[in-house]
Design an enzyme around this catalytic site. Structure first.
Site, PDB file in Angstrom:
ATOM      1  N   GLU A   1     -27.309  -4.004  -0.712  1.00 29.98           N
ATOM      2  CA  GLU A   1     -27.088  -5.477  -0.259  1.00 29.98           C
ATOM      3  C   GLU A   1     -26.162  -5.377   0.932  1.00 29.98           C
ATOM      4  O   GLU A   1     -25.099  -5.073   1.055  1.00 29.98           O
ATOM      5  CB  GLU A   1     -26.571  -6.561  -1.216  1.00 29.98           C
ATOM      6  CG  GLU A   1     -26.285  -7.973  -0.367  1.00 29.98           C
ATOM      7  CD  GLU A   1     -25.577  -9.000  -1.237  1.00 29.98           C
ATOM      8  OE1 GLU A   1     -25.110  -8.435  -2.513  1.00 29.98           O
ATOM      9  OE2 GLU A   1     -25.619 -10.187  -0.908  1.00 29.98           O
TER      10      GLU A   1
ATOM     11  N   ASP B   1     -24.397 -12.875   9.793  1.00 27.13           N
ATOM     12  CA  ASP B   1     -23.951 -13.974  11.165  1.00 27.13           C
ATOM     13  C   ASP B   1     -25.251 -14.062  11.753  1.00 27.13           C
ATOM     14  O   ASP B   1     -25.781 -12.783  12.345  1.00 27.13           O
ATOM     15  CB  ASP B   1     -22.551 -13.152  11.699  1.00 27.13           C
ATOM     16  CG  ASP B   1     -21.673 -13.200  10.763  1.00 27.13           C
ATOM     17  OD1 ASP B   1     -21.650 -14.064   9.952  1.00 27.13           O
ATOM     18  OD2 ASP B   1     -20.882 -11.909  10.783  1.00 27.13           O
TER      19      ASP B   1
ATOM     20  N   LYS C   1     -26.067 -15.255  20.259  1.00 26.67           N
ATOM     21  CA  LYS C   1     -25.604 -14.839  21.608  1.00 26.67           C
ATOM     22  C   LYS C   1     -25.838 -13.364  21.711  1.00 26.67           C
ATOM     23  O   LYS C   1     -25.960 -12.791  23.181  1.00 26.67           O
ATOM     24  CB  LYS C   1     -24.427 -15.308  22.198  1.00 26.67           C
ATOM     25  CG  LYS C   1     -24.521 -16.710  22.431  1.00 26.67           C
ATOM     26  CD  LYS C   1     -23.191 -17.143  23.230  1.00 26.67           C
ATOM     27  CE  LYS C   1     -23.368 -18.753  23.512  1.00 26.67           C
ATOM     28  NZ  LYS C   1     -21.980 -19.419  23.263  1.00 26.67           N
TER      29      LYS C   1
HETATM   30  C1  LIG Z   1     -21.760 -15.243   6.448  1.00 23.32           C
HETATM   31  S1  LIG Z   1     -21.142 -13.643   5.743  1.00 23.32           S
HETATM   32  C2  LIG Z   1     -22.260 -13.770   4.128  1.00 23.32           C
HETATM   33  C3  LIG Z   1     -21.540 -13.163   2.896  1.00 23.32           C
HETATM   34  C4  LIG Z   1     -22.330 -13.248   1.594  1.00 23.32           C
HETATM   35  N1  LIG Z   1     -23.699 -12.429   1.813  1.00 23.32           N
HETATM   36  C5  LIG Z   1     -22.858 -14.798   1.175  1.00 23.32           C
HETATM   37  O1  LIG Z   1     -23.961 -15.076   1.208  1.00 23.32           O
HETATM   38  O2  LIG Z   1     -21.758 -15.408   0.911  1.00 23.32           O
HETATM   39  C6  LIG Z   1     -21.408 -12.293   6.517  1.00 23.32           C
HETATM   40  C7  LIG Z   1     -20.881 -11.053   5.845  1.00 23.32           C
HETATM   41  O3  LIG Z   1     -21.213 -10.007   6.377  1.00 23.32           O
HETATM   42  C8  LIG Z   1     -20.161  -9.441   6.792  1.00 23.32           C
HETATM   43  N2  LIG Z   1     -20.436  -8.331   8.090  1.00 23.32           N
HETATM   44  C9  LIG Z   1     -20.804  -8.694   9.059  1.00 23.32           C
HETATM   45  N3  LIG Z   1     -20.846  -7.980  10.129  1.00 23.32           N
HETATM   46  C10 LIG Z   1     -20.872  -6.916   9.469  1.00 23.32           C
HETATM   47  C11 LIG Z   1     -21.001  -5.421   9.919  1.00 23.32           C
HETATM   48  N4  LIG Z   1     -21.251  -5.169  10.954  1.00 23.32           N
HETATM   49  N5  LIG Z   1     -20.748  -4.527   8.814  1.00 23.32           N
HETATM   50  C12 LIG Z   1     -20.347  -4.806   7.598  1.00 23.32           C
HETATM   51  N6  LIG Z   1     -20.372  -5.981   7.301  1.00 23.32           N
HETATM   52  C13 LIG Z   1     -20.492  -7.081   8.033  1.00 23.32           C
HETATM   53  C14 LIG Z   1     -19.076 -10.067   6.957  1.00 23.32           C
HETATM   54  O4  LIG Z   1     -17.714  -9.450   6.492  1.00 23.32           O
HETATM   55  C15 LIG Z   1     -19.192 -11.280   5.945  1.00 23.32           C
HETATM   56  O5  LIG Z   1     -18.768 -10.768   4.533  1.00 23.32           O
END
Ligand SMILES: C[S@@+](CC[C@H](N)C(=O)[O-])C[C@H]1O[C@@H](n2cnc3c(N)ncnc32)[C@H](O)[C@@H]1O
Length: 233
Positions: A51, A125, A129
């Site tokens: 995941e 995320d 952009k």
């Molecule tokens: C919007 S949150 C969603 C978290 C979880 N999947 C949920 O649905 O509650 C996005 C997650 O992706 C992680 N994340 C974003 N970019 C990342 C990267 N380049 N490498 C590792 N983790 C990343 C962030 O730390 C965050 O916990």
């Protein structure tokens, strides 16, 4: 930094199911567990499901409870969120679950060819952009392909209609990937989602649902003949 976060970081150091390689251990070099997760972490050769951006690991944990004959690995960069998943896995005695703290940009340092069977990307995320930062942009898909088994599957669950449409288009333009399912609103007319596993609500999903957003789901297959030849030969 808040006291609670510091406490979690301290506890993380003692969780045997949480791997936190330093930058030096993965930057331009292979992490010591690359190609060895099954044998060294789970003690078996069961399929590994990853995941990405797992946050508190809700999907990793729910999938692990449903499939005890498979291994599940949640990856995220945020230690305070991983703490929740790792701790729950220990409390529930889930030996088929582990977490890894790392940047997905360096994912090729973590997994070897054919090591992973399936990927879930949950509420990433959407990066409206910066296309190259999207976890389903072609450079990321190419990185994943390098360590996926033949005919592996990738799942994307997101509240972002833009990311859903974008990913669908990216996949449709590739000859090595095929859309298997595309559901623009999994709770349409208050229905229960078509698949039980889609009912799992992560922290972010609950938040987006409270805002009245539609939750989308995309499932696609990755054909990997190069790995297939290697595995067969
Ligand atoms: C919007 S949150 C969603 C978290 C979880 N999947 C949920 O649905 O509650 C996005 C997650 O992706 C992680 N994340 C974003 N970019 C990342 C990267 N380049 N490498 C590792 N983790 C990343 C962030 O730390 C965050 O916990």
């Amino acid at each position: 930094m808040g006291k609670d976060k510091l406490r979690r970081f301290e506890e993380n150091k003692n969780f045997h199911n949480l791997y936190q390689p330093s930058f030096d251990e993965i930057f331009h070099r292979d992490y010591e567990l690359k190609g060895r997760w099954g044998e060294h972490v789970f003690g078996n050769n069961h399929p590994i499901v990853l995941e990405l951006g797992c946050g508190k690991g809700e999907y990793t944990l729910a999938l692990a409870a449903l499939h005890e004959d498979m291994n599940f690995l949640g990856m995220d960069i945020k230690g305070a969120r991983l703490w929740r998943g790792a701790r729950t896995a220990l409390e529930e005695h889930r030996s088929n679950v582990a977490f890894v703290r790392g940047r997905i940009e360096f994912i090729e340092s973590f997994f070897g060819p054919g090591e992973v069977s399936e990927i879930w990307i949950t509420f990433p995320d959407p990066q409206p952009k910066r296309e190259n930062k999207r976890l389903t942009a072609p450079p990321f898909l190419n990185k994943y392909k390098a360590f996926l088994k033949p005919e592996a599957v990738i799942h994307l669950k997101t509240d972002s209609r833009e990311l859903f449409d974008y990913t669908k288009e990216v996949v449709q333009q590739r000859e090595d990937m095929r859309i298997l399912e595309a559901i623009p609103d999994i709770y349409r007319s208050g229905e229960v989602p078509a698949h039980e596993i889609l009912s799992v609500r992560t922290y972010y999903e609950s938040h987006f649902l409270a805002q009245g957003k539609a939750i989308t789901y995309l499932k696609f297959a990755v054909d990997n003949p190069a790995i297939q030849t290697e595995a067969a030969g």
